[in-house]
Structure formats: structure tokens, C-alpha cells
Design a protein around this motif. Sequence first.
Motif, PDB file in Angstrom:
ATOM      1  N   THR A  70      19.112 -16.881  19.258  1.00 34.65           N
ATOM      2  CA  THR A  70      19.892 -16.830  18.034  1.00 34.65           C
ATOM      3  C   THR A  70      20.461 -15.433  17.845  1.00 34.65           C
ATOM      4  OG1 THR A  70      17.957 -16.241  16.728  1.00 34.65           O
ATOM      5  CG2 THR A  70      18.485 -18.586  16.908  1.00 34.65           C
ATOM      6  N   GLY A  71      21.361 -15.303  16.934  1.00 30.38           N
ATOM      7  CA  GLY A  71      21.943 -14.004  16.623  1.00 30.38           C
ATOM      8  C   GLY A  71      23.189 -13.739  17.440  1.00 30.38           C
ATOM      9  N   ARG A  72      23.725 -12.543  17.260  1.00 33.31           N
ATOM     10  CA  ARG A  72      24.962 -12.178  17.947  1.00 33.31           C
ATOM     11  C   ARG A  72      24.742 -11.944  19.444  1.00 33.31           C
ATOM     12  NH1 ARG A  72      28.824 -11.091  14.041  1.00 33.31           N
ATOM     13  NH2 ARG A  72      27.977 -10.663  11.996  1.00 33.31           N
ATOM     14  N   ARG A 119      18.129  -6.730  21.374  1.00 30.01           N
ATOM     15  CA  ARG A 119      17.454  -6.910  20.073  1.00 30.01           C
ATOM     16  C   ARG A 119      17.753  -5.750  19.140  1.00 30.01           C
ATOM     17  NH1 ARG A 119      13.220  -8.656  23.267  1.00 30.01           N
ATOM     18  NH2 ARG A 119      12.189  -6.657  23.094  1.00 30.01           N
ATOM     19  N   GLU A 122      21.222  -5.775  17.411  1.00 29.92           N
ATOM     20  CA  GLU A 122      21.446  -6.707  16.301  1.00 29.92           C
ATOM     21  C   GLU A 122      21.572  -5.973  14.972  1.00 29.92           C
ATOM     22  OE1 GLU A 122      21.885 -10.062  16.275  1.00 29.92           O
ATOM     23  OE2 GLU A 122      21.854 -10.036  18.453  1.00 29.92           O
TER      24      GLU A 122
END
Length: 153
Positions: A70-72, A119, A122
Motif C-alpha cells: 500500500t501507499g505511494r 518506507r 512515504e
Amino acid sequence: MARKAKVEGEGRFTPKKAKNAIAVAKVLGPVVIPVIAPYAVRAAGTAREVYDRYQARKLGVEVDQLGSYTGRGAALHARIAGIAEGCRDLQKSEKATPADVEFVKDSLGTLEQLSATVRAAERMPAARRKSAHRAVAGELERLEGQLLHRLGI
């Protein structure tokens, strides 16, 4: 018989028309909603399933693994996981030479650092995050090329 002249603004939504619409909704709502609701829920579930399959295909992972990425930086995390899996396959291979085993060891360490970088990115501002993601993508390209060469592809 004379026709009435069209009054300007007659086609607009007037307070009288709004009251009529509300009255009709009060009568038909309790009848129509229970009939339509199951179809609407089923359609929403199907739409979500199609979207999840699209996202999984786009990232190159299984649908059940989609929540892990998940995330960008989701696409980069998926690529990192794929390369790590390929490295482990190379290490387990019967054809693996000592140089291949050393490559896998170095690559897995690099992949851990790249994963930490993604990470950390983000929480960075957009320009810095994009720059970090480009750097990670470049390093992943290099590792993928070396891995494919060692696998003989």
C-alpha cells in the motif's frame, strides 16, 4: 382556443416540483429500496473485486497479497519482493555457483536497504519522495538485470 404563453423559467425545478418529488419518494421509497438494495450491494462488491484484480495485476502480485503493498511506494515494494523471491530461487537452484550465492547475499542486503528507503520516502515531501523513488527504481533495474543474467534469461 388560445395556447398559454410559455412562462419564463417554467422548466426549472420549483419548490412545488420539489414537494411533489419528495411525496413520490415517500410513497415509492419503502417499496423500491428493499428490491434495489441487494442488487446495489452486489454491484458494489463486484466493482470492488474488479478494481482489486486490476490493482494486483498492475503491481504484479496475487489479489490476496494486495494488502501488503500500500501507499505511494507500493509498486516498488512489490518489485523488491519479486526480486527477493527470484534471488532466493537462484540460491536454491542446483546450478548456483559460489558467485551466485554471494550475489544473492549482497542483493538481499541491498533489497532490505531499498525497502527501508521506500518506507522512509512515504513521509517525505513530494519532490524528495519522487527523487528517492527514481533512485530506488534505477537500482532495482540494475539488480533485475543482473538477476536475469544469472538465471540465464
